[in-house]
Design an enzyme around this catalytic site. Structure first.
Site, PDB file in Angstrom:
ATOM      1  N   GLU A   1      38.306  45.724  36.492  1.00 26.12           N
ATOM      2  CA  GLU A   1      39.312  44.669  36.583  1.00 26.12           C
ATOM      3  C   GLU A   1      38.634  43.303  36.671  1.00 26.12           C
ATOM      4  O   GLU A   1      37.897  43.038  37.613  1.00 26.12           O
ATOM      5  CB  GLU A   1      40.183  44.908  37.827  1.00 26.12           C
ATOM      6  CG  GLU A   1      41.182  43.799  38.098  1.00 26.12           C
ATOM      7  CD  GLU A   1      41.947  44.028  39.403  1.00 26.12           C
ATOM      8  OE1 GLU A   1      41.675  45.019  40.115  1.00 26.12           O
ATOM      9  OE2 GLU A   1      42.805  43.185  39.715  1.00 26.12           O
TER      10      GLU A   1
ATOM     11  N   ASP B   1      40.270  46.252  42.191  1.00 28.87           N
ATOM     12  CA  ASP B   1      40.360  45.833  43.585  1.00 28.87           C
ATOM     13  C   ASP B   1      41.271  46.800  44.320  1.00 28.87           C
ATOM     14  O   ASP B   1      42.164  47.399  43.729  1.00 28.87           O
ATOM     15  CB  ASP B   1      40.978  44.430  43.685  1.00 28.87           C
ATOM     16  CG  ASP B   1      40.072  43.378  43.067  1.00 28.87           C
ATOM     17  OD1 ASP B   1      38.866  43.659  42.933  1.00 28.87           O
ATOM     18  OD2 ASP B   1      40.582  42.287  42.719  1.00 28.87           O
TER      19      ASP B   1
ATOM     20  N   ASP C   1      43.862  46.449  45.998  1.00 33.91           N
ATOM     21  CA  ASP C   1      45.107  45.775  46.392  1.00 33.91           C
ATOM     22  C   ASP C   1      46.233  46.170  45.441  1.00 33.91           C
ATOM     23  O   ASP C   1      46.043  47.021  44.566  1.00 33.91           O
ATOM     24  CB  ASP C   1      44.898  44.249  46.414  1.00 33.91           C
ATOM     25  CG  ASP C   1      44.477  43.727  45.041  1.00 33.91           C
ATOM     26  OD1 ASP C   1      44.535  44.503  44.059  1.00 33.91           O
ATOM     27  OD2 ASP C   1      44.083  42.554  44.952  1.00 33.91           O
TER      28      ASP C   1
ATOM     29  N   ASP D   1      47.696  44.621  42.942  1.00 28.63           N
ATOM     30  CA  ASP D   1      47.416  44.398  41.520  1.00 28.63           C
ATOM     31  C   ASP D   1      46.497  45.481  40.976  1.00 28.63           C
ATOM     32  O   ASP D   1      46.706  45.996  39.879  1.00 28.63           O
ATOM     33  CB  ASP D   1      46.731  43.033  41.327  1.00 28.63           C
ATOM     34  CG  ASP D   1      47.753  41.944  41.066  1.00 28.63           C
ATOM     35  OD1 ASP D   1      48.958  42.278  41.004  1.00 28.63           O
ATOM     36  OD2 ASP D   1      47.330  40.776  40.936  1.00 28.63           O
TER      37      ASP D   1
END
Ligand code: 2B7
Length: 646
Positions: free
Chosen positions: A429, A502, A504, A506
Site C-alpha cells: 500500500e 497499514d 488500519d 484503509d
C-alpha cells in the site's frame, strides 16, 4: 441384556478394540486431520446419520447441543438405532458404534446412502476419537443408554432408563483432546452447515444450542432450495421471484431453483443426496445446457435473436444467474470423480437434468412474458458487451501490451532470480512503504509492487471493465498466469503473493478489495494457499543502553505487556500508525524476513460462506453490510484466514 459372554462375542470384541485402535493411531486417515476441521468432522459424521434418518422419512427435527465441557450431542426423532442382537451375536449398538465401517451393513436397501464426509467413515470412528460417548435410544416404548469410554470401550451394559412413547437417537460425546489439542467447536461453522442442510431437507427443523455462550439458532425452510436461492441473493438485487422446478426421471429425483440478479457472477451450487458436489459434474453440465438451449430457442422464436445472429453463449446466459441444483440418486447409479470425489460422474444425470430444465424453463418463459423479455434482454446485452470487448482487445492487443510493459517497468521491482517456486510478490500500500520494502527486501527472491490508487471493487464491476483498470491489469500481468477462466495457477510467477498494508481501516479495505479480486478471478491461487496477508507490528518498545538501542516489537496488547517487561525500566513505546513509519531494516525484520515474520494464509473454507461474506461486504446493500460489520468487527481476520509462519 447382552450380559452373557460367549466365545464369539469375546473374539469379536477383541477385534473391535484393535479396529478402533487403528483409528486412534492414524486419525488423519479417517477424518482428514486433527485440527479444527477434523474436530468438526466428528459432528458431521453423527449429523449425517441423523439426516439419513430424516431422508428415510423418519423424524423431522435434529438438535445439536454444544456443552461447556467441550462435549456435543446430536439428537434425532427417527426410529432409534435397533438395540437388539445382530445375527452375529453382538448387539447392534456395539456394531454401529464400535466396529469400523459397520455402517454399510445397516444401510437399508433402496434408500439413498449418503456416503458422507471426507472419507465416508461412521459413528465408530467418532467413538474411537472420544474420551467418552453415550448413545441414548428411544424405541419400542423404552429409553435405553449405553456408554463408551477412552476410545470406544464399552462401560457396562446397556441400561434401561425408563418408559417412553417417543422414538429417536441421541449421541453425546466428548472429543479426546489429547488428539484434537486445543481445537474448539465453532458456532458459526456448525450453524452454517446446519442451515445448508435445512435448505436441502425441505421442512426439517435444524437446531443448534450453544450452552457455552447461551446462543441458539433454528432453521426450517418449507420452500427448501427456493429459500436457499433467496438467501444466496439476499445481498444482490433480484430481477424476479425465484423459480423452482421439480421432477424425476426413473430412479433419480431432481430439484432446481434459480433467480437472476443484476450481478455479473454466476453462483451455481449443486448437491447429490444432500452432499455438496463442489466440482460440479454431469448434473451441472445438464443444467447449463438445458438452460442455454431453452433461452436460445425462446429468443429465436420471439425474434429477439435475428437469423444471422449466432446463438447466445452459455456464459452470456448465466451472467447474473444464481442457482441451486439438488439431486437424489440411488447408490447403484452413483459415480463420483476427481481427487476429492467432489464431481458427479453419473452420465444419466446429465440428460435427466437437461431435459427437465429445458422443458420447464421453456414453459416458464412462455408463461411469464415480461420476465422472459427481461432475462433474454440481459443475456443479449452480456453477449454484446463481450463481443465489443473482444474486438477492442484484439485490435489493441499489441498497443496494450506495450503500454503494460511500460507501466510494469515503472512499477514492479522484480526479484533477481526467476524461481517460480520460491519467489514472493509483495503488494504494498502506497509508494513510501513501497520504497522501504524495496530497500529492505531480499532482492534474490522478493519482488515489490506498490499500489497507488484505490483498487477497483471486483464485486460490483463487470469483468471487461475490471481488466481495463490499471492496478488490476498490472497485477494480472505481474502474476503472469492469466485471469478468470483462462487462469492457470501453474504459470504463476510467484509462490507467495503477500498483501502488505497499514493496520488500519484503509488497509483492511485494500485487503478486502484485493482478496475479492483474487477470489473471483484467480481463485486457484487462493485455493492453492498462495495468497497471504503480511502482519506488521503495532508497537516498538525500546530503550537506549550503553550498547545501543534495545528493542522488542509487539503485535497486540498482550505482546506489548510482555515487551515492556522484557525491555524493563525506562522503556519507550512507539506506536506504528502505518508501514511508512518503519524504516527498511525494521520492515525487513518484522514483516518481510521469512525467519521472523508472521503471515496470515488466506483460506477459503467454504465457497458459499465466502461468496456470501464477499457479497454482503462488497455488494450494494448498505444495511446488510453494516449489520454484518457490527456483528463481525474484526472482519479482515475472519474465520477464513489462519495464521502461519513462513
Ligand atoms: C448405518 C447405521 C449408522 N440406524 C438404524 C436405524 C435408525 C437409525 C440408525 C440413527 C445421529 C445422532 C442422533 C433402521 C444406521 C443405524 O439402523 S442411526 N437412526 N440416527 C442417528 O445415528 N443419529 C433403523 C431400520 C429400522 N429401525 C431403525
Amino acid at each position: 441384556m447382552g450380559a452373557k459372554v460367549n466365545k464369539s462375542y469375546d473374539e469379536s470384541s477383541i477385534q473391535v478394540l484393535e479396529g478402533l485402535d487403528a483409528v486412534r493411531k492414524r486419525p488423519g486417515m479417517y477424518i482428514g486431520s486433527t485440527d479444527s476441521r477434523g474436530l468438526h468432522h466428528l459432528i458431521w459424521e453423527i449429523v449425517d446419520n441423523a439426516i439419513d434418518e430424516v431422508m428415510a422419512g423418519f423424524g423431522n427435527r435434529v438438535v445439536v447441543t454444544l456443552y461447556k465441557d467441550g462435549s456435543v450431542s446430536v439428537q434425532d426423532e427417527g426410529r432409534g438405532v435397533p438395540t437388539g442382537k445382530h445375527a452375529s451375536g453382538v448387539s447392534t449398538l456395539d456394531l454401529v458404534y464400535t466396529v469400523l465401517h459397520a455402517g454399510g451393513k445397516f444401510s437399508d436397501e433402496g434408500g439413498y446412502k449418503t456416503s458422507s464426509g471426507l472419507h465416508g467413515v461412521g459413528s465408530s470412528v467418532v467413538n474411537a476419537l472420544s474420551k467418552w460417548m453415550e448413545v441414548t435410544v428411544c424405541r419400542d416404548g423404552k429409553m435405553v443408554r449405553k456408554r463408551y469410554e477412552n476410545g470406544g470401550k464399552a462401560v457396562g451394559d446397556m441400561v434401561v432408563l425408563g418408559n417412553t412413547h417417543k422414538t429417536g437417537t441421541t449421541v453425546h460425546f466428548l472429543p479426546d483432546h489429547t488428539i484434537f489439542k486445543d481445537a474448539v467447536f465453532s458456532f458459526s461453522t456448525i450453524s452454517e452447515r446446519l442451515q445448508e442442510s435445512a435448505f436441502l431437507l425441505k421442512g426439517c427443523e435444524m437446531v443448534l444450542i450453544d450452552q457455552r455462550s447461551g446462543k441458539d439458532v433454528s432453521f426450517q425452510y418449507n420452500d427448501g432450495i427456493l429459500s436457499f436461492v433467496e438467501y444466496m441473493n439476499e445481498s444482490r438485487e433480484a430481477m424476479h421471484k425465484p423459480v423452482y422446478f421439480v421432477g424425476d426421471s426413473g430412479k433419480m429425483g431432481i430439484e432446481v431453483a434459480f433467480q437472476y440478479t443484476d450481478n455479473y457472477d454466476e453462483p451455481i451450487v449443486s448437491f447429490v443426496n444432500n452432499i455438496r458436489t463442489k466440482d460440479g459434474g454431469t448434473h451441472e453440465t445438464g443444467f447449463k445446457s438445458g438452460f442455454t438451449r431453452a433461452i436460445n430457442d425462446y429468443a429465436r422464436s420471439k425474434k429477439l435473436l435475428k437469423d444471422k445472429d449466432p446463438n447466445l453463449d452459455g456464459k452470456d446466459v448465466r451472467e447474473g444467474l444464481t442457482a441451486v441444483i439438488s439431486m437424489k440418486i440411488p447408490e447403484s447409479l452413483l459415480q463420483f470423480e476427481g481427487q476429492t470425489k467432489g464431481k458427479l460422474g453419473t452420465i444419466e444425470a446429465k440428460t435427466a437434468v437437461e431435459s427437465l430444465v429445458y422443458e420447464k424453463l421453456s414453459y416458464y418463459l412462455e408463461e411469464n412474458k415480461d420476465i422472459a423479455l427481461n432475462i433474454v434482454g440481459k443475456c443479449v446485452k452480456a453477449f454484446q458487451v463481450r463481443e465489443a470487448a473482444r474486438k477492442v482487445r484484439e485490435e489493441s492487443r499489441k498497443k496494450v501490451g506495450n503500454k503494460i510493459e511500460k507501466i510494469l517497468s515503472g512499477k514492479l521491482t522484480p526479484a533477481q532470480a526467476k524461481n517460480k517456486n520460491l519467489n514472493e510478490l509483495f503488494l504494498v500500500e502506497g509508494d513510501s512503504a513501497g520504497g522501504s520494502a524495496k530497500q529492505g527486501r531480499d532482492r534474490k527472491f522478493q519482488a515489490i509492487l506498490p499500489l497507488r490508487g484505490k483498487v477497483i471493487n471486483s464485486e460490483r464491476s463487470r469483468f471487461e471493465e475490471l481488466i481495463k483498470n490499471e492496478e488490476i491489469n498490472v497485477i494480472i500481468n505481474t502474476v503472469g498466469a492469466g485471469v478468470g477462466n483462462d487462469f492457470n495457477v501453474k504459470d504463476s510467477n510467484y509462490a507467495k503473493i503477500i498483501i502488505m498494508t497499514d493496520a488500519d481501516t484503509d488497509g483492511s479495505h485494500i485487503q478486502i478489495l484485493l482478496l475479492t479480486f483474487f477470489y473471483k478471478f484467480m481463485r486457484p491461487l487462493v485455493e492453492d494457499g498462495r495468497v497471504f496477508i503480511a502482519c506488521p507490528p503495532l508497537y516498538k518498545v525500546y530503550k537506549y543502553t550503553s550498547k545501543g538501542e534495545k528493542h522488542v516489537y509487539a503485535w497486540d496488547d498482550e505482546d506489548l505487556e510482555k515487551a515492556k517487561k522484557e525491555i524493563g525500566q525506562g522503556y519507550n513505546i512507539q506506536r506504528y500508525k502505518g508501514l511508512g513509519e518503519m524504516n527498511s531494516d525494521q520492515l525487513w525484520e518484522t514483516t518481510m524476513n521469512p525467519e521472523t515474520r508472521t503471515l496470515l494464509q488466506v483460506k477459503v473454507e467454504d465457497f458459499l460462506t465466502t461468496d456470501r461474506r464477499i457479497n454482503v461486504l462488497m455488494g450494494n446493500k448498505a444495511e446488510l453490510r453494516r449489520e454484518w460489520i457490527e456483528q463481525n468487527v474484526n472482519f479482515t481476520l475472519e474465520d477464513n484466514f489462519k495464521g502461519v509462519n513462513g
